[in-house]
Motif scaffolding. Structure first.
Motif, PDB file in Angstrom:
ATOM      1  N   THR B  45      12.249   4.100   8.313  1.00  0.00           N
ATOM      2  CA  THR B  45      11.955   5.325   8.853  1.00  0.00           C
ATOM      3  C   THR B  45      10.446   5.336   8.965  1.00  0.00           C
ATOM      4  N   TYR B  46       9.832   5.548   9.991  1.00  0.00           N
ATOM      5  CA  TYR B  46       8.537   5.851  10.148  1.00  0.00           C
ATOM      6  C   TYR B  46       7.848   6.820   9.034  1.00  0.00           C
ATOM      7  N   VAL B  47       6.983   6.706   8.570  1.00  0.00           N
ATOM      8  CA  VAL B  47       6.298   7.945   7.632  1.00  0.00           C
ATOM      9  C   VAL B  47       4.604   7.957   7.826  1.00  0.00           C
ATOM     10  N   GLY B  48       4.274   7.033   8.714  1.00  0.00           N
ATOM     11  CA  GLY B  48       2.638   7.354   9.053  1.00  0.00           C
ATOM     12  C   GLY B  48       2.066   6.939   7.898  1.00  0.00           C
ATOM     13  N   LEU B  49       0.894   7.467   7.374  1.00  0.00           N
ATOM     14  CA  LEU B  49       0.308   7.311   6.274  1.00  0.00           C
ATOM     15  C   LEU B  49       0.788   7.838   5.131  1.00  0.00           C
ATOM     16  N   ASN B  50       1.889   8.217   5.050  1.00  0.00           N
ATOM     17  CA  ASN B  50       2.615   8.700   3.711  1.00  0.00           C
ATOM     18  C   ASN B  50       2.217   8.036   2.406  1.00  0.00           C
ATOM     19  N   ASN B  51       2.671   6.431   2.698  1.00  0.00           N
ATOM     20  CA  ASN B  51       2.542   5.643   1.625  1.00  0.00           C
ATOM     21  C   ASN B  51       1.226   5.472   0.952  1.00  0.00           C
ATOM     22  N   PHE B  52       0.230   5.586   2.029  1.00  0.00           N
ATOM     23  CA  PHE B  52      -1.071   5.350   1.376  1.00  0.00           C
ATOM     24  C   PHE B  52      -1.625   6.586   0.519  1.00  0.00           C
ATOM     25  N   ILE B  53      -1.099   7.796   1.060  1.00  0.00           N
ATOM     26  CA  ILE B  53      -1.378   9.125   0.421  1.00  0.00           C
ATOM     27  C   ILE B  53      -0.761   9.086  -0.847  1.00  0.00           C
ATOM     28  N   LYS B  54       0.564   8.667  -0.866  1.00  0.00           N
ATOM     29  CA  LYS B  54       1.263   8.902  -2.182  1.00  0.00           C
ATOM     30  C   LYS B  54       0.375   7.919  -3.295  1.00  0.00           C
ATOM     31  N   LEU B  55       0.210   6.572  -2.762  1.00  0.00           N
ATOM     32  CA  LEU B  55      -0.539   5.740  -3.913  1.00  0.00           C
ATOM     33  C   LEU B  55      -1.831   6.634  -4.374  1.00  0.00           C
ATOM     34  N   PHE B  56      -2.586   7.049  -3.527  1.00  0.00           N
ATOM     35  CA  PHE B  56      -3.752   7.668  -4.087  1.00  0.00           C
ATOM     36  C   PHE B  56      -3.767   9.083  -4.628  1.00  0.00           C
ATOM     37  N   THR B  57      -2.688   9.760  -4.314  1.00  0.00           N
ATOM     38  CA  THR B  57      -2.525  11.102  -5.036  1.00  0.00           C
ATOM     39  C   THR B  57      -1.447  11.256  -6.148  1.00  0.00           C
ATOM     40  N   ARG B  58      -0.481  10.562  -6.157  1.00  0.00           N
ATOM     41  CA  ARG B  58       0.599  10.820  -7.180  1.00  0.00           C
ATOM     42  C   ARG B  58       0.083  10.026  -8.364  1.00  0.00           C
ATOM     43  N   PRO B  59      -0.220  10.734  -9.443  1.00  0.00           N
ATOM     44  CA  PRO B  59      -0.752  10.194 -10.826  1.00  0.00           C
ATOM     45  C   PRO B  59       0.024   8.944 -11.384  1.00  0.00           C
ATOM     46  N   GLU B  60       1.605   8.897 -11.160  1.00  0.00           N
ATOM     47  CA  GLU B  60       2.144   7.885 -11.713  1.00  0.00           C
ATOM     48  C   GLU B  60       1.956   6.638 -10.884  1.00  0.00           C
ATOM     49  N   HIS B  61       1.512   6.666  -9.676  1.00  0.00           N
ATOM     50  CA  HIS B  61       0.895   5.414  -8.944  1.00  0.00           C
ATOM     51  C   HIS B  61      -0.207   5.167  -9.108  1.00  0.00           C
ATOM     52  N   PHE B  62      -1.179   6.022  -8.975  1.00  0.00           N
ATOM     53  CA  PHE B  62      -2.768   5.904  -9.150  1.00  0.00           C
ATOM     54  C   PHE B  62      -3.013   5.452 -10.360  1.00  0.00           C
ATOM     55  N   VAL B  63      -2.360   6.029 -11.312  1.00  0.00           N
ATOM     56  CA  VAL B  63      -2.876   5.407 -12.968  1.00  0.00           C
ATOM     57  C   VAL B  63      -2.496   3.714 -12.964  1.00  0.00           C
ATOM     58  N   ARG B  64      -1.263   3.362 -12.577  1.00  0.00           N
ATOM     59  CA  ARG B  64      -0.889   2.001 -12.545  1.00  0.00           C
ATOM     60  C   ARG B  64      -1.726   1.183 -11.590  1.00  0.00           C
ATOM     61  N   PHE B  65      -2.105   2.002 -10.597  1.00  0.00           N
ATOM     62  CA  PHE B  65      -2.885   1.005  -9.374  1.00  0.00           C
ATOM     63  C   PHE B  65      -4.476   0.656 -10.113  1.00  0.00           C
ATOM     64  N   ILE B  66      -4.952   1.769 -10.486  1.00  0.00           N
ATOM     65  CA  ILE B  66      -6.285   1.508 -11.101  1.00  0.00           C
ATOM     66  C   ILE B  66      -6.190   0.713 -12.211  1.00  0.00           C
ATOM     67  N   GLY B  67      -5.029   0.968 -13.195  1.00  0.00           N
ATOM     68  CA  GLY B  67      -4.992   0.022 -14.164  1.00  0.00           C
ATOM     69  C   GLY B  67      -4.799  -1.442 -13.855  1.00  0.00           C
ATOM     70  N   ALA B  68      -4.067  -1.672 -12.632  1.00  0.00           N
ATOM     71  CA  ALA B  68      -4.011  -3.095 -12.249  1.00  0.00           C
ATOM     72  C   ALA B  68      -5.139  -3.709 -11.799  1.00  0.00           C
ATOM     73  N   ILE B  69      -5.873  -2.886 -11.000  1.00  0.00           N
ATOM     74  CA  ILE B  69      -7.369  -3.510 -10.362  1.00  0.00           C
ATOM     75  C   ILE B  69      -8.137  -3.756 -11.665  1.00  0.00           C
ATOM     76  N   LYS B  70      -8.178  -2.926 -12.801  1.00  0.00           N
ATOM     77  CA  LYS B  70      -8.824  -3.086 -13.891  1.00  0.00           C
ATOM     78  C   LYS B  70      -8.715  -4.412 -14.616  1.00  0.00           C
ATOM     79  N   ASN B  71      -7.086  -4.732 -14.956  1.00  0.00           N
ATOM     80  CA  ASN B  71      -6.698  -5.809 -15.617  1.00  0.00           C
ATOM     81  C   ASN B  71      -7.043  -7.061 -14.721  1.00  0.00           C
ATOM     82  N   ASN B  72      -6.876  -6.788 -13.363  1.00  0.00           N
ATOM     83  CA  ASN B  72      -7.070  -7.983 -12.335  1.00  0.00           C
ATOM     84  C   ASN B  72      -8.618  -8.444 -12.562  1.00  0.00           C
TER      85      ASN B  72
END
Lengths: 441, 301
Positions: B45-72
């Motif tokens: 299903t086409y959801v436009g930019l929703n996935n991007f918005i979800k990654l940067f606004t939902r804390p459960e995703h964003f915390v892990r994403f930032i953590g992953a960048i830091k660890n990287n």
């Protein structure tokens, strides 16, 4: 000169293309002819005997021999149907199934994961919905078994195959050596048993928290079921009447913490496989796991004297125990051999098929209530643990797995926070609640 | 002139077609997937930019994403420090032409040829808290207090994995440094000797500046491979980046979200593609910046 060379190279390129495409054409024509011939031969056999080979895939690679033996039993009863079991590694199975469904090359019979994983696979429309008309035996199955493979609107998409009971293995030889004559029936008894084993220089319990699923399925769920006494608690949790701050959950975390005193040093870095090896090589006396490991244990170390007991309750024998709906059998909806596939599925669902499964794939128990006889002594011991105990499916899979973080990950994080970062059990429970807050919204 | 250009275009064509078919097309189509919601089964299903918005606004995703960048970033720093320093020392020793130097040059390169999974398994055994040689050795020399669960401890796990990773690939910097050192003209050393420079001073004043380009190349290679790494973490601490996400890098986060977990969260291909796009952007931007910095201070003999 340059131009001549360029021309020559272009010609060479064209020729190489032509020569490449030629054999391809040839092989495709030969494919057609072989297909035609096979069609003809299959027509011949239709008239003669209708010999059909059903393909069957699943994620239990370790059961290859056992499944082959079981399938031989089936073929001896239905000589015109042969079954070829081709399992795929468990960690790759789901992505394998996705590709096979998308490309239309899935096996006739497929194993389907229970709960969320199964529902997602079923949503592809490539798994045949099963009705009581198609598989009459299903009507005999208990609700708790069917629930694993039923959609929210009540469609059943697989025959429940085997369940695994989760509890405690112990090494009978080490227990004898330590002078332990009776399996523990309360948590305090279990701790004193651990003390005795420790004095003799063995590791009391092989356990580690490096693998999230192990913490969730075999440690926390097993202890929780021993404490809650009935499935009502789980229902209340799923209905959001109580949450993870409930005293029973805190009590379970306390139990994990108490038990951790007897884990090997450095357990934060021990994986499930490490623990397995410690138990099989008789360095550790107790191992919390499920009956699904039986066949592997017996094969790897035949000298191991295995015993089992249900995890003890707080002040007496537990009234409930942890179990998993593990394997199941579904039909690929685009199979070319629907009739034969249904015959096979019906046999698997029957008393006879259930017994054949449990006696070959040792450690998994069929869920048709009519099936009874078990040949393996230790498997019978495991099954006898269910007497007088309610079997409750391990926590989290029915409904707490469809968002991030799922229950398994959350509980593993919680236990880590408690055992390594020093949170108290009630603080850890609050941490758990915070992580799972998406479910209670 | 024009004609010969078109002829060259024809020569490039086969490679271009293959590259487009097997590199560009999959790359672009997987980036395109980030605009869809898909479990891997059935329809997208086409959801436009929703996935991007979800990654940067939902804390459960964003915390892990930032953590992953830091660890990287940490993973990259640890690896690059270890590889460059150890690689340089080893290459300098081999360059002294001591007896058996050639033998060691091959020995250092052997781990590079091993499968990452094998290396991960090997080091996991070394770090094992109970029977791992590291802890057994520490206990044997009386350092019981230092023996610990190396991969089970948040403060040591990532460093331990970086060491395993750097150990595997240390052969490449050794070879590159060695080639750089052997390419330095002898006259430079001779004239420096006349000026009174010897040993360590020669190394710092002549050898090191002249092999600096090699450090640049190695850093680039390590940057690209570390920001797209996955296997070594998967083999050593699993897809959850245990303990407590301290070894969770972009590759493992991508895997977890894209393919789901064993009996856990369902696969989310669209969100996975978003993370893959981010990895791609980080690598491209990082390499471009790095090349720009390097281009400004290029040196020659």
């Amino acid at each position: 000169m340059k131009r001549a060379l360029g021309l020559f190279l272009i010609l060479a390129l064209i020729f190489s293309f032509v020569s490449c495409s030629k054999p391809a054409e040839k092989s495709s024509t030969s494919d057609v002819t072989t297909e035609e011939t096979t069609k003809e031969t299959s027509k011949d056999t239709t008239i003669a005997e209708e010999q059909v080979t059903l393909t069957f895939t699943g994620w239990r690679v370790e059961d290859q021999n056992a499944m082959d033996k079981m399938n031989e039993l089936f073929t001896s009863k239905y000589p015109n149907i042969k079954i070829a079991y081709n399992p795929v590694k468990a960690t790759e199975y789901d992505s394998y199934l996705q590709t096979a469904f998308a490309s239309g090359t899935a096996e006739d019979i497929v194993m389907v994961r229970s709960f969320t994983g199964g529902k997602i696979a079923f949503s592809s429309g490539k798994i045949l919905p099963l009705t009581f008309d198609l598989v009459p035996e299903l009507e005999k199955y208990p609700e708790s078994a069917l629930n694993g493979w039923r959609t929210d609107d009540g469609q059943i998409f697989a025959v429940p195959g085997g369940m695994s009971l989760e509890g405690v293995y112990y090494n009978k030889r080490i227990f004898d050596e330590c002078g332990i004559t009776k399996v523990p029936e309360t948590m305090d008894e279990l701790y004193s048993v651990c003390e005795k084993i420790k004095e003799k220089g063995y590791f009391p319990i092989a356990a580690g928290i490096a693998d999230a699923w192990y913490v969730s399925e075999e440690i926390t769920s097993t202890i929780l079921m021993a404490l809650i006494e009935s499935g009502d608690w789980v229902k209340k949790l799923y209905n959001k009447e109580i949450d993870f701050n409930d005293p029973k959950y805190v009590e379970m975390l306390q139990g994990v913490k108490d038990l951790a005193r007897y884990y090997p040093e450095g357990y934060e870095g021990l994986t499930y496989e490490d623990c397995q090896q410690m138990f099989i090589s008789e360095q550790a006396a107790i191992y919390m796991s499920g009956s699904f490991e039986l066949a592997y244990f017996m094969e790897t170390n035949p000298d191991l004297k295995l015993g089992c007991f249900a995890y003890p309750g707080k002040n007496g024998p537990a009234k409930a125990m942890n179990f998993t709906l593990a394997t199941s059998f579904g039909i690929y909806s685009e199979t070319k051999h629907m009739d034969e596939a249904l015959t096979y599925i019906n046999w698997l669902a029957s008393k006879e098929g259930n017994e054949a499964y449990a006696n070959n794939v040792i450690g998994f128990f069929g869920m048709n209530p009519e099936a009874a006889t078990l040949e393996s002594e230790i498997a019978t011991d495991w099954l006898s643990l269910t007497k007088g105990r309610e079997c409750i499916h391990m926590l989290g899979y029915e409904c707490m797995a469809d968002q991030v973080p799922d229950y398994t990950t959350a509980v593993a994080d919680t236990v880590y926070q408690m055992l390594v970062n020093g949170k108290s059990p009630s603080e850890a429970a609050a941490f758990m609640q915070e992580q799972m807050s998406w479910y209670f919204k | 002139m024009k004609r010969s250009k078109s002829i060259f275009a024809i020569f490039v064509l086969p490679a271009f077609i293959l590259y487009t078919l097997f590199m560009l097309y999959p790359l672009i189509s997987s980036l395109g997937l980030s605009f869809f919601s898909w479990t891997g089964y059935g329809a997208k299903t086409y959801v436009g930019l929703n996935n991007f918005i979800k990654l940067f606004t939902r804390p459960e995703h964003f915390v892990r994403f930032i953590g992953a960048i830091k660890n990287n970033v940490l993973f990259f720093i640890y690896t690059i420090l270890f590889q460059n320093i150890v690689g340089l020392i080893l290459a300098a020793f081999i360059n002294l032409n001591i007896k058996g130097a050639k033998f060691f040059r091959s020995v250092y390169f052997i781990p590079t040829t091993l499968s990452i999974v094998v290396v991960g398994f090997l080091w996991k055994l070394i770090y094992n808290p109970i029977w791992g040689p590291l802890n057994v050795g520490l206990r044997a020399i009386g350092l019981d207090s230092m023996a610990m669960a190396w991969l089970g401890n948040e403060s040591t796990a990532l460093i331990c994995i970086s060491i395993a990773n750097a150990w595997q690939y240390v052969g490449i910097p050794v070879i590159l440094f060695l080639a750089g050192m052997q390419g330095i003209p002898d006259e430079l050393y001779e004239s420096s000797e006349l000026d009174g420079a010897t040993g360590i001073k020669q190394f710092w004043k002549i050898t090191f500046p002249l092999i600096a380009p090699v450090i640049f190349i190695i850093t680039t290679i390590v940057f690209v491979s570390n920001f797209s790494a996955f296997e070594i973490i998967y083999a050593m601490t699993g897809t959850l980046g245990a303990p407590n996400y301290s070894t969770d890098i972009l590759g493992t986060l991508f895997y977890r979200i894209c393919f789901g977990q064993r009996l856990g969260t369902p696969p989310d291909m669209g969100m996975g593609a978003v993370i893959a796009s981010c990895m791609f952007i980080i690598i491209v931007v990082g390499v471009l910046i790095w090349f720009k910095i390097y281009g400004e201070r290029e040196t020659g003999y």
